[in-house]
Write a protein that holds these residues in place. Sequence first.
Motif, PDB file in Angstrom:
ATOM      1  N   GLN A 149       9.295  -8.195  -4.520  1.00 36.76           N
ATOM      2  CA  GLN A 149       8.105  -7.457  -4.118  1.00 36.76           C
ATOM      3  C   GLN A 149       8.517  -6.029  -3.789  1.00 36.76           C
ATOM      4  OE1 GLN A 149       5.298  -9.770  -1.511  1.00 36.76           O
ATOM      5  NE2 GLN A 149       7.112 -11.039  -1.168  1.00 36.76           N
ATOM      6  N   LYS A 150       7.751  -5.070  -4.289  1.00 31.50           N
ATOM      7  CA  LYS A 150       8.006  -3.661  -3.990  1.00 31.50           C
ATOM      8  C   LYS A 150       7.024  -3.211  -2.914  1.00 31.50           C
ATOM      9  CE  LYS A 150       9.854  -2.535  -8.561  1.00 31.50           C
ATOM     10  NZ  LYS A 150       9.667  -1.720  -9.795  1.00 31.50           N
ATOM     11  N   LEU A 151       7.567  -2.654  -1.853  1.00 29.17           N
ATOM     12  CA  LEU A 151       6.748  -2.284  -0.706  1.00 29.17           C
ATOM     13  C   LEU A 151       6.977  -0.826  -0.327  1.00 29.17           C
ATOM     14  CD1 LEU A 151       4.869  -3.170   1.672  1.00 29.17           C
ATOM     15  CD2 LEU A 151       6.962  -3.671   2.941  1.00 29.17           C
ATOM     16  N   MET A 152       5.876  -0.059  -0.226  1.00 35.48           N
ATOM     17  CA  MET A 152       5.970   1.285   0.326  1.00 35.48           C
ATOM     18  C   MET A 152       5.888   1.170   1.842  1.00 35.48           C
ATOM     19  SD  MET A 152       3.627   4.710  -0.279  1.00 35.48           S
ATOM     20  CE  MET A 152       4.187   4.884  -1.980  1.00 35.48           C
ATOM     21  N   LEU A 153       6.928   1.590   2.501  1.00 38.90           N
ATOM     22  CA  LEU A 153       7.025   1.407   3.939  1.00 38.90           C
ATOM     23  C   LEU A 153       6.087   2.343   4.695  1.00 38.90           C
ATOM     24  CD1 LEU A 153      10.903   1.181   4.126  1.00 38.90           C
ATOM     25  CD2 LEU A 153       9.314  -0.712   4.454  1.00 38.90           C
ATOM     26  N   LYS A 154       5.675   1.893   5.872  1.00 36.58           N
ATOM     27  CA  LYS A 154       4.830   2.672   6.766  1.00 36.58           C
ATOM     28  C   LYS A 154       5.419   2.609   8.176  1.00 36.58           C
ATOM     29  CE  LYS A 154       0.553   1.527   4.267  1.00 36.58           C
ATOM     30  NZ  LYS A 154      -0.808   0.937   4.404  1.00 36.58           N
ATOM     31  N   PRO A 155       5.007   3.537   9.052  1.00 41.28           N
ATOM     32  CA  PRO A 155       5.451   3.437  10.447  1.00 41.28           C
ATOM     33  C   PRO A 155       4.871   2.212  11.144  1.00 41.28           C
ATOM     34  CG  PRO A 155       4.671   5.657   9.947  1.00 41.28           C
ATOM     35  CD  PRO A 155       4.272   4.786   8.797  1.00 41.28           C
ATOM     36  N   GLU A 156       3.760   1.679  10.617  1.00 43.01           N
ATOM     37  CA  GLU A 156       3.152   0.482  11.192  1.00 43.01           C
ATOM     38  C   GLU A 156       3.734  -0.763  10.534  1.00 43.01           C
ATOM     39  OE1 GLU A 156       0.850   4.030  11.239  1.00 43.01           O
ATOM     40  OE2 GLU A 156       1.183   2.757   9.486  1.00 43.01           O
ATOM     41  N   LEU A 157       3.715  -1.854  11.271  1.00 41.55           N
ATOM     42  CA  LEU A 157       4.183  -3.120  10.720  1.00 41.55           C
ATOM     43  C   LEU A 157       3.290  -3.572   9.571  1.00 41.55           C
ATOM     44  CD1 LEU A 157       5.017  -5.032  14.006  1.00 41.55           C
ATOM     45  CD2 LEU A 157       6.660  -4.423  12.231  1.00 41.55           C
ATOM     46  N   GLN A 158       3.915  -4.030   8.491  1.00 49.21           N
ATOM     47  CA  GLN A 158       3.224  -4.659   7.379  1.00 49.21           C
ATOM     48  C   GLN A 158       3.797  -6.063   7.216  1.00 49.21           C
ATOM     49  OE1 GLN A 158       2.344  -1.919   3.851  1.00 49.21           O
ATOM     50  NE2 GLN A 158       4.181  -0.982   4.708  1.00 49.21           N
ATOM     51  N   ALA A 159       2.934  -7.057   7.168  1.00 43.76           N
ATOM     52  CA  ALA A 159       3.389  -8.436   7.060  1.00 43.76           C
ATOM     53  C   ALA A 159       3.615  -8.790   5.595  1.00 43.76           C
ATOM     54  CB  ALA A 159       2.371  -9.384   7.681  1.00 43.76           C
ATOM     55  N   VAL A 160       4.841  -9.179   5.269  1.00 46.91           N
ATOM     56  CA  VAL A 160       5.209  -9.569   3.912  1.00 46.91           C
ATOM     57  C   VAL A 160       5.393 -11.081   3.882  1.00 46.91           C
ATOM     58  CG1 VAL A 160       6.842  -9.240   2.025  1.00 46.91           C
ATOM     59  CG2 VAL A 160       6.386  -7.364   3.615  1.00 46.91           C
ATOM     60  N   VAL A 161       4.671 -11.759   2.995  1.00 49.43           N
ATOM     61  CA  VAL A 161       4.810 -13.208   2.832  1.00 49.43           C
ATOM     62  C   VAL A 161       6.006 -13.469   1.919  1.00 49.43           C
ATOM     63  CG1 VAL A 161       3.734 -15.311   1.961  1.00 49.43           C
ATOM     64  CG2 VAL A 161       2.360 -13.627   3.197  1.00 49.43           C
ATOM     65  N   LEU A 162       6.937 -14.283   2.399  1.00 53.68           N
ATOM     66  CA  LEU A 162       8.178 -14.528   1.667  1.00 53.68           C
ATOM     67  C   LEU A 162       8.331 -16.003   1.319  1.00 53.68           C
ATOM     68  CD1 LEU A 162      10.648 -12.432   3.864  1.00 53.68           C
ATOM     69  CD2 LEU A 162       9.554 -11.724   1.733  1.00 53.68           C
ATOM     70  N   PRO A 163       8.518 -16.332   0.036  1.00 53.53           N
ATOM     71  CA  PRO A 163       8.895 -17.698  -0.334  1.00 53.53           C
ATOM     72  C   PRO A 163      10.397 -17.885  -0.125  1.00 53.53           C
ATOM     73  CG  PRO A 163       8.609 -16.360  -2.306  1.00 53.53           C
ATOM     74  CD  PRO A 163       8.302 -15.471  -1.135  1.00 53.53           C
TER      75      PRO A 163
END
Length: 213
Positions: A149-163
């Motif tokens: 998964q490619k994620l653009m980071l932010k200063p706020e928490l982002q929840a990533v679902v991981l298998p």
Amino acid sequence: MNDTPEPQLKPLTHGNDGGRHQQAHERGSVVPKLVMASAIVMACMGGAYWHSASSGSAPGPQPSRSAAPVEAAEPQIRADAMHLGAQFALISTGQAPAALARSGFDSQQKAEILAAVKNRRMRLVRMPIAQIAGIPGQTVAITSGGITQKLMLKPELQAVVLPIYLAGEVTITPKTPPPAGGLQTGILTALGAQVLPTLARLDQQIVLDVIVQ
């Protein structure tokens, strides 16, 4: 479901004009901020956070279009990768469809992951992550269960679902060149906030040896 918003991890600097001394001074305050965010979550929500962290309207991180099938082997781990343990709360089988529906996986990936979860060949966890140092808007690749998964980071928490397979490893690799001073991220685990090692080059890799609680 508790609608309390996720805590925010404040970035150490915005842009590259703050100077190294300012970064050094602010970096010293990162851990207390992370710990405070964790304490607020755990005290106010009593564990319900892990079931609602992805309930916001923002879309989830987009899986790479070249992502491997669910049954594919884990990616090659670099010999010089930075290893550390991380403990995440389990997303139950009953909550897996809703968690996947809010993720960025495509329909085929969702079906494959859900089947693997139901057959107990795979488990789902949720990893809140935020950027806490470096020029905002950096992109990382997060790989678990053979899917990137490619994620653009932010200063706020982002929840990533991981298998996660039974022996779970999650790799985090920068996709955009880290700025001067490096890229640093923080995650929220089942045990509290955790600052990850700084990524200074594209060829660096963080490996989380995951324990599911």
